[in-house]
Design a protein around this motif. Structure first.
Motif, short mmCIF file in Angstrom:
data_model
loop_
_atom_site.label_atom_id
_atom_site.label_comp_id
_atom_site.label_asym_id
_atom_site.label_seq_id
_atom_site.Cartn_x
_atom_site.Cartn_y
_atom_site.Cartn_z
N TYR A 38 0.85 -1.17 0.00
CA TYR A 38 0.00 0.00 0.00
C TYR A 38 0.89 1.23 0.00
O TYR A 38 1.79 1.34 0.84
N CYS A 39 0.65 2.14 -0.94
CA CYS A 39 1.43 3.36 -0.99
C CYS A 39 0.63 4.48 -0.34
O CYS A 39 -0.44 4.84 -0.83
N SER A 40 1.12 4.99 0.78
CA SER A 40 0.36 6.03 1.47
C SER A 40 0.51 7.38 0.77
O SER A 40 -0.29 8.28 0.99
N TYR A 41 1.51 7.52 -0.08
CA TYR A 41 1.65 8.76 -0.84
C TYR A 41 0.58 8.86 -1.92
O TYR A 41 -0.10 9.87 -2.05
N HIS A 42 0.40 7.81 -2.68
CA HIS A 42 -0.63 7.81 -3.73
C HIS A 42 -1.98 7.30 -3.23
O HIS A 42 -2.96 7.31 -3.99
N VAL A 43 -2.01 6.87 -1.99
CA VAL A 43 -3.23 6.32 -1.40
C VAL A 43 -3.83 5.24 -2.29
O VAL A 43 -4.98 5.34 -2.74
N LYS A 59 5.65 2.29 -10.88
CA LYS A 59 5.13 3.61 -10.55
C LYS A 59 5.56 4.16 -9.20
O LYS A 59 5.42 5.34 -8.95
N HIS A 60 6.00 3.30 -8.33
CA HIS A 60 6.23 3.77 -6.95
C HIS A 60 7.69 3.65 -6.51
O HIS A 60 7.97 3.50 -5.34
N LYS A 61 8.58 3.69 -7.46
CA LYS A 61 10.00 3.54 -7.14
C LYS A 61 10.48 4.58 -6.14
O LYS A 61 11.29 4.32 -5.28
N LYS A 62 9.95 5.82 -6.28
CA LYS A 62 10.43 6.89 -5.43
C LYS A 62 9.58 7.06 -4.17
O LYS A 62 9.86 7.91 -3.34
N CYS A 63 8.55 6.27 -4.07
CA CYS A 63 7.66 6.43 -2.92
C CYS A 63 8.31 5.84 -1.67
O CYS A 63 8.81 4.73 -1.68
N GLN A 64 8.31 6.68 -0.64
CA GLN A 64 8.99 6.29 0.59
C GLN A 64 8.12 5.42 1.49
O GLN A 64 8.59 4.55 2.17
ZN LIG Z 1 3.32 5.63 -4.71
#
Ligand SMILES: [Zn+2]
Ligand SMILES: [Zn+2]
Ligand SMILES: [Zn+2]
Ligand SMILES: [Zn+2]
Length: 126
Positions: free
Chosen positions: A81-86, A97-102
């Motif tokens: 689950y990516c909390s940045y992109h929800v 798509k979420h390589k940079k998501c922390q």
């Molecule tokens: Zn993301």
């Protein structure tokens, strides 16, 4: 909630029968119709499972409802689950798509939180 989507019993659906679900088991993550709910609540393995009504399930955040489905883009099971992109993501989404998501969390961890908060809500109702 705008959508009044009806859910089908997961267990019956496996047998090709479309029975309307009345509840959702937070442990098995399956929908249960009235007929399947009884054995589920009596079985030694599943009687301690927390279930919520299909109605309450509708009120859960959409991403929780999407967990049991597969990623539309990659046909893979959602695991993170990516909390940045929800949004829930499959392993392929993460690389795409979420390589940079922390703030990637495991879905099971997020689900655990929702499950406990959902049961708190249920308790408050009672
Ligand atoms: Zn993301
Ligand atoms: Zn059923
Ligand atoms: Zn269960
Ligand atoms: Zn994906």
């Amino acid at each position: 909630m705008a959508s009044s989507e009806q859910h089908i019993c997961t267990i019956c659906n496996d047998d090709g029968v479309s029975n309307l679900a009345v509840s959702w088991c937070t442990e098995c993550e399956v929908f249960l119709c009235g007929d399947c709910e009884k054995p589920h609540s009596k079985s030694r393995l599943s009687r301690n499972h927390k279930t919520m009504s299909a109605e309450d399930y509708q009120k859960l955040p959409t991403f929780i409802q999407e967990i049991s489905s597969k990623c539309r883009d990659h046909k893979k099971k959602f695991e993170l689950y990516c909390s940045y992109h929800v949004c829930p993501c499959c392993v392929q989404c993460v690389t795409d798509k979420h390589k940079k998501c922390q703030e990637m969390k495991t879905l099971s961890g997020v689900l655990q939180q929702v499950k406990s908060s959902a049961s708190v809500q249920l308790l408050e109702k009672i």
